[in-house]
Motif scaffolding. Sequence first.
Motif, mmCIF file in Angstrom:
data_model
loop_
_atom_site.group_PDB
_atom_site.id
_atom_site.type_symbol
_atom_site.label_atom_id
_atom_site.label_comp_id
_atom_site.label_asym_id
_atom_site.label_seq_id
_atom_site.Cartn_x
_atom_site.Cartn_y
_atom_site.Cartn_z
ATOM 1 N N GLY A 70 0.862 -1.195 0.000
ATOM 2 C CA GLY A 70 0.000 0.000 0.000
ATOM 3 C C GLY A 70 0.887 1.229 0.000
ATOM 4 N N PHE A 72 1.609 3.683 -2.313
ATOM 5 C CA PHE A 72 1.281 4.959 -2.949
ATOM 6 C C PHE A 72 0.885 5.975 -1.869
ATOM 7 C CE2 PHE A 72 -1.745 7.991 -4.563
ATOM 8 C CZ PHE A 72 -1.153 8.421 -5.728
ATOM 9 N N ALA A 73 1.285 7.196 -1.812
ATOM 10 C CA ALA A 73 2.016 7.952 -2.802
ATOM 11 C C ALA A 73 3.531 7.747 -2.740
ATOM 12 C CB ALA A 73 1.687 9.418 -2.617
ATOM 13 N N GLY A 74 4.028 7.060 -1.718
ATOM 14 C CA GLY A 74 5.439 6.709 -1.699
ATOM 15 C C GLY A 74 6.235 7.204 -0.502
ATOM 16 N N SER A 75 5.588 7.872 0.457
ATOM 17 C CA SER A 75 6.405 8.466 1.529
ATOM 18 C C SER A 75 7.003 7.407 2.475
ATOM 19 C CB SER A 75 5.636 9.524 2.305
ATOM 20 O OG SER A 75 4.687 8.953 3.146
ATOM 21 N N TRP A 76 6.284 6.315 2.733
ATOM 22 C CA TRP A 76 6.881 5.254 3.575
ATOM 23 C C TRP A 76 8.063 4.637 2.830
ATOM 24 C CZ3 TRP A 76 3.774 1.673 7.314
ATOM 25 C CH2 TRP A 76 3.077 2.457 8.233
ATOM 26 N N ASP A 99 1.236 -1.514 -4.726
ATOM 27 C CA ASP A 99 -0.037 -0.787 -4.584
ATOM 28 C C ASP A 99 -0.945 -1.092 -5.775
ATOM 29 O OD1 ASP A 99 -0.713 1.879 -2.592
ATOM 30 O OD2 ASP A 99 -2.083 1.487 -4.262
ATOM 31 N N ASP A 115 -2.789 -6.190 -6.519
ATOM 32 C CA ASP A 115 -3.599 -6.356 -5.317
ATOM 33 C C ASP A 115 -2.899 -7.393 -4.433
ATOM 34 O OD1 ASP A 115 -5.550 -7.130 -3.441
ATOM 35 O OD2 ASP A 115 -7.185 -6.695 -4.838
ATOM 36 N N ILE A 116 -2.604 -7.026 -3.202
ATOM 37 C CA ILE A 116 -1.839 -7.922 -2.326
ATOM 38 C C ILE A 116 -2.615 -9.197 -2.009
ATOM 39 C CG2 ILE A 116 -2.561 -7.020 -0.060
ATOM 40 C CD1 ILE A 116 1.036 -7.955 -1.129
ATOM 41 N N ASP A 140 0.611 -0.005 5.139
ATOM 42 C CA ASP A 140 -0.174 1.189 5.491
ATOM 43 C C ASP A 140 -1.462 1.190 4.665
ATOM 44 O OD1 ASP A 140 -0.585 3.587 6.862
ATOM 45 O OD2 ASP A 140 0.412 4.814 5.348
ATOM 46 N N ALA A 142 -5.151 1.012 3.298
ATOM 47 C CA ALA A 142 -6.459 1.443 3.800
ATOM 48 C C ALA A 142 -7.487 1.036 2.766
ATOM 49 C CB ALA A 142 -6.471 2.953 3.984
HETATM 50 C C1 LIG Z 1 -2.963 5.507 3.151
HETATM 51 S S1 LIG Z 1 -2.394 5.008 1.572
HETATM 52 C C2 LIG Z 1 -0.707 4.626 1.883
HETATM 53 C C3 LIG Z 1 0.187 5.840 2.069
HETATM 54 C C4 LIG Z 1 1.641 5.487 1.964
HETATM 55 N N1 LIG Z 1 2.091 4.696 3.099
HETATM 56 C C5 LIG Z 1 2.528 6.700 1.870
HETATM 57 O O1 LIG Z 1 3.367 6.857 2.736
HETATM 58 O O2 LIG Z 1 2.408 7.473 0.919
HETATM 59 C C6 LIG Z 1 -3.145 3.419 1.407
HETATM 60 C C7 LIG Z 1 -2.861 2.705 0.106
HETATM 61 O O3 LIG Z 1 -3.273 1.338 0.215
HETATM 62 C C8 LIG Z 1 -3.539 0.890 -1.096
HETATM 63 N N2 LIG Z 1 -4.280 -0.375 -1.086
HETATM 64 C C9 LIG Z 1 -5.535 -0.588 -0.637
HETATM 65 N N3 LIG Z 1 -5.907 -1.865 -0.842
HETATM 66 C C10 LIG Z 1 -4.847 -2.496 -1.424
HETATM 67 C C11 LIG Z 1 -4.624 -3.829 -1.886
HETATM 68 N N4 LIG Z 1 -5.579 -4.760 -1.790
HETATM 69 N N5 LIG Z 1 -3.417 -4.147 -2.437
HETATM 70 C C12 LIG Z 1 -2.465 -3.186 -2.546
HETATM 71 N N6 LIG Z 1 -2.624 -1.898 -2.129
HETATM 72 C C13 LIG Z 1 -3.802 -1.542 -1.585
HETATM 73 C C14 LIG Z 1 -4.343 2.042 -1.685
HETATM 74 O O4 LIG Z 1 -4.337 2.009 -3.098
HETATM 75 C C15 LIG Z 1 -3.606 3.266 -1.109
HETATM 76 O O5 LIG Z 1 -2.706 3.811 -2.032
#
Ligand SMILES: C[S@@+](CC[C@H](N)C(=O)[O-])C[C@H]1O[C@@H](n2cnc3c(N)ncnc32)[C@H](O)[C@@H]1O
Length: 249
Positions: A70, A72-76, A99, A115-116, A140, A142
């Motif tokens: 998860g 996106f946007a990439g900060s972690w 992501d 999709d994980i 991370d 959601a």
């Molecule tokens: C809160 S954001 C993450 C922010 C990220 N940690 C950062 O630092 O920018 C949650 C992400 O989880 C991804 N997500 C949700 N369900 C997912 C899945 N089943 N597989 C992969 N990614 C998923 C969403 O697309 C979203 O980009």
Amino acid sequence: MSLFASAIRRSFGHKPYKGHSSQWIQRHTTDPYVQRAQQDMYRSRAAYKLKQMDQQYSIFTKKSVVIDIGCFAGSWSQVAMAKTGAATGKSNALVIGVDLVEMDPLDHHHFVRGDIREVGTLRKIDELLRGRKASIVLSDMAPRMTGSRIDDHIASVDLSKAALRCATNFLQEGGWFVLKVFQGGMLDRFKAELTEHFGKIRTSKPKASRPESVEVYLVCSDFLGPGGAGAVRAAGAVGAATRTKQDLG
Ligand SMILES: C[S@@+](CC[C@H](N)C(=O)[O-])C[C@H]1O[C@@H](n2cnc3c(N)ncnc32)[C@H](O)[C@@H]1O
């Protein structure tokens, strides 16, 4: 318009907040972590949640192999790249981000769009690992928010279970698993499931996580390896039986 709002406009285009409520825009533009993220060149304020947990628990080491689910946007991933040395491109460290959404590339970062919950995504991660094990799995993730607290909680626990499957597949013994989950009635049972796989589980609410948000983070360490606690218990029982036999002479 404030200086900060006009800076955001310059960086992100003419209508950076299109589609957001005025309440969201107000909170976003006055949030100190949003402003810090701008200055520190992080892609989102979420970076500080991971940094604060790392400060407390010392999760990262140089050369760690990290899977960031998860991402996106990439900060972690930015934090993981800096902490492990992967950002230099000269280290043995590896950061793989996953992501559903395509992400702007980061130098020396490996991105899997998928999709994980799907086996094909796990297969792509496996290919990028090239036989190595991960030292840290982050999630991370959601779910898409519905506005129903109970439905969002259930969806968050489902995603957490998928992240746990990924962690148990790829982690090395002793490894870390750090994940976000929304609080609710199924949390205690999920934590009990985690104790089958990890020696230590701590619940964290880093300062950068908004107090009104239902999210908490579970910081799990000391991964017990394949078979989990069952295998450890069985090994303990075999060891005890052997010792008893020896004692009996
Ligand atoms: C809160 S954001 C993450 C922010 C990220 N940690 C950062 O630092 O920018 C949650 C992400 O989880 C991804 N997500 C949700 N369900 C997912 C899945 N089943 N597989 C992969 N990614 C998923 C969403 O697309 C979203 O980009």
